[in-house]
Design an enzyme around this catalytic site. Structure first.
Site: not given
Ligand code: NI
Length: 185
Positions: A47, A52, A100-101, A142-143, A146
């Site tokens: 995701g 991000q 997480c990226l 999670h998304e 963000h």
């Molecule tokens: Ni993340």
């Protein structure tokens, strides 16, 4: 199409609430989504939220890969969700590993609602409403975080489980626990 640079923890764009998308059908938004999809594939993630990639808008993409099919869960193809909203369907929460990226190299145990209803708008402007459980519910939460300037470590209740991925893998091998949970989101 382009692979976008991913913002890392500490960048202001990850700490501030994102703005609603006024019209998801514009060429500009479609190009952004195409680039986000390419970036997600390149990063081997599950995701990605617009902040991000340094775009402070309330939109996200995600998918549920087949090896993530869980109790009553299902594979979800790449989904674009604009201006999402989440409603928990019970008080029940569940802990699982997240990564997480934007927080590269780390992983931790994060409590999330087990079962949610989420809604939003698709790229064509059509409404989306779904009930989700397990990994599907987790990645949407999670998304969505963000979009509100929240990273998963801020949701953790036991920071002793915040660890480097390579250490966790090593520990898991020692414990003969080969379950992996390393999709980034
Ligand atoms: Ni993340």
């Amino acid at each position: 199409m382009a692979i976008l640079k991913i913002a890392k923890m500490g960048h202001p764009v990850l700490r501030e609430p994102a703005e609603p998308v006024t019209d998801p059908t514009t060429l500009e938004i479609h190009r952004l989504i195409q680039d986000m999809a390419e970036t997600l594939v390149d990063a081997e993630g599950a995701g990605l939220a617009a902040p991000q990639v340094h775009v402070p808008l309330r939109l996200m993409i995600f998918h549920v890969p087949s090896h993530r099919e869980t109790e009553g869960g299902e594979t979800i193809p790449l989904t674009v969700l604009v201006n999402p909203q989440i409603t928990p369907l019970s008080d029940e929460t569940d802990e699982d590993w997240e990564a997480c990226l934007s927080v590269p190299g780390l992983t931790g145990l994060v409590p999330r609602w087990t079962s949610i209803r989420y809604s939003g708008v698709a790229l064509n402007g059509e409404p989306i409403e779904r009930v989700a459980e397990g990994f599907h519910a987790r990645i949407v939460q999670h998304e969505c975080d963000h979009l509100d300037g929240v990273l998963y470590p801020m949701r953790m209740t036991d920071l002793s489980t915040l660890m480097f991925m390579e250490e966790r893998r090593h520990y898991a091998e020692e414990q003969e626990d080969h379950e992996t949970a390393d999709e980034f989101a």
